[in-house]
Design a protein around this motif. Structure first.
Motif, mmCIF file in Angstrom:
data_model
loop_
_atom_site.group_PDB
_atom_site.id
_atom_site.type_symbol
_atom_site.label_atom_id
_atom_site.label_comp_id
_atom_site.label_asym_id
_atom_site.label_seq_id
_atom_site.Cartn_x
_atom_site.Cartn_y
_atom_site.Cartn_z
ATOM 1 N N LEU A 45 0.871 -1.170 0.000
ATOM 2 C CA LEU A 45 0.000 0.000 0.000
ATOM 3 C C LEU A 45 0.903 1.213 0.000
ATOM 4 N N VAL A 46 0.770 2.067 -1.027
ATOM 5 C CA VAL A 46 1.643 3.235 -1.151
ATOM 6 C C VAL A 46 0.811 4.503 -1.168
ATOM 7 N N ASP A 47 1.462 5.625 -0.801
ATOM 8 C CA ASP A 47 0.764 6.904 -0.874
ATOM 9 C C ASP A 47 0.822 7.440 -2.298
ATOM 10 N N THR A 48 0.303 8.635 -2.508
ATOM 11 C CA THR A 48 0.230 9.165 -3.870
ATOM 12 C C THR A 48 1.591 9.637 -4.398
ATOM 13 N N LEU A 49 2.619 9.604 -3.544
ATOM 14 C CA LEU A 49 3.988 9.863 -4.000
ATOM 15 C C LEU A 49 4.706 8.558 -4.340
ATOM 16 N N GLY A 50 4.052 7.429 -4.058
ATOM 17 C CA GLY A 50 4.674 6.136 -4.318
ATOM 18 C C GLY A 50 5.468 5.604 -3.142
ATOM 19 N N LEU A 51 5.382 6.242 -1.984
ATOM 20 C CA LEU A 51 6.110 5.807 -0.798
ATOM 21 C C LEU A 51 5.315 4.721 -0.075
ATOM 22 N N VAL A 52 6.006 3.708 0.412
ATOM 23 C CA VAL A 52 5.341 2.563 1.020
ATOM 24 C C VAL A 52 4.746 2.937 2.374
ATOM 25 N N LEU A 53 3.463 2.642 2.534
ATOM 26 C CA LEU A 53 2.776 2.818 3.810
ATOM 27 C C LEU A 53 2.713 1.493 4.565
ATOM 28 N N VAL A 54 2.318 0.437 3.850
ATOM 29 C CA VAL A 54 2.218 -0.898 4.446
ATOM 30 C C VAL A 54 2.837 -1.909 3.495
ATOM 31 N N ALA A 55 3.690 -2.774 4.033
ATOM 32 C CA ALA A 55 4.247 -3.900 3.269
ATOM 33 C C ALA A 55 3.854 -5.167 4.015
#
Length: 270
Positions: free
Chosen positions: A146-156
């Motif tokens: 699950l990534v934010d709108t910048l493409g940074l990982v929120l949940v792996a």
């Protein structure tokens, strides 16, 4: 007369590797590993060299015991990796850097929208558990990101490859809203369509919007929002340790996802 203390060993005077931390990058992560009680004495192996060695493994995909000899011994490096994985140090560094990158981009540290997708990768026979993804024809592990709108990982979240995306949503969505109460909307592909995911999303307090591919458009087409998570998977593929799953435990696979993103975010911040 008191005996003078020997000075703390400095980073080895060795040839620079492209995966090494710069001075500015080390300043960002040093506070998180400075006081970690791993090893017989903190001065035996400089923490910066240990982290450089771990990042070398992530970038090159080399086995632990094949680390170059100008790094600390591989047993010690792996011991640090194992401890920082277990006590949450790597995830903490990852999460703090993500907040800094979001702030740098003019965003709030807490996201309101995210994109969910998965990636199946082949796993070595040493893996504790493997599954067969009949759709991708892959036997191994599945990474649910699950990534934010910048493409940074929120949940792996890791599973065997035979776990359906709809079933994985039952773990990922509640975990996401627990960590990010501000999260309101999640974009996903048709694999997450159906009443089960809708029910899970409703219970978690988020809206899941399915972004479908148009069957009337031939060839490759960039899908709204979904391209963001696909780009993140592309970023992670630069880490050879993630080209396939070489880990025995799923927690190690998750840790290397964080390491890949730590490298990327350090590059943006410093």
């Amino acid at each position: 007369m008191a005996q003078a203390m020997s000075p703390t060993p400095q980073v080895a005077d060795r040839k620079h590797y492209p995966s090494d931390l710069t001075e500015a990058q080390w300043e960002l992560v040093e506070p998180f590993v400075r006081g970690n009680p791993v090893g017989p004495q903190p001065v035996v192996h400089p923490r910066r060299e240990v982290l450089n060695a771990i990042l070398y493994v992530s970038r090159t995909g080399v086995q632990w015991r094949y680390l170059p000899h100008d790094f600390p011994d591989w047993q010690s490096v792996y011991s640090y990796f194992r401890q920082w994985k277990k006590d949450g140090t790597l995830k903490l560094i990852h999460d703090v850097l993500r907040g800094k990158v979001r702030k740098q981009a003019g965003r709030s540290p807490q996201p309101t929208a995210a994109i969910l997708d998965s990636q199946s990768v082949k796993a070595d026979i040493q893996a504790e558990a493997r599954g067969y993804d009949a759709n991708k024809k892959v036997k191994g592990l599945k990474r649910h990101l699950l990534v934010d709108t910048l493409g940074l990982v929120l949940v792996a979240w890791m599973s065997t490859a035979d776990v359906q995306d709809r079933d994985a949503a039952a773990a990922v969505l509640p975990l996401a809203t627990e960590q990010f109460p501000s999260l309101k909307k999640v974009f996903a592909d048709a694999a997450y369509e159906g009443p089960r995911v809708a029910s899970i999303a409703q219970q978690a307090g988020v809206e899941v919007e399915i972004v479908k591919r148009s069957d009337n458009t031939p060839g490759f087409v960039v899908q709204a929002k979904r391209w963001i998570v696909e780009r993140t998977l592309g970023w992670l593929s630069r880490e050879r340790r993630l080209a396939r799953d070489y880990e025995r435990k799923e927690e190690s696979s998750e840790a290397f996802v964080y390491l890949g993103m730590i490298r990327l975010m350090l590059g943006r911040l410093a």
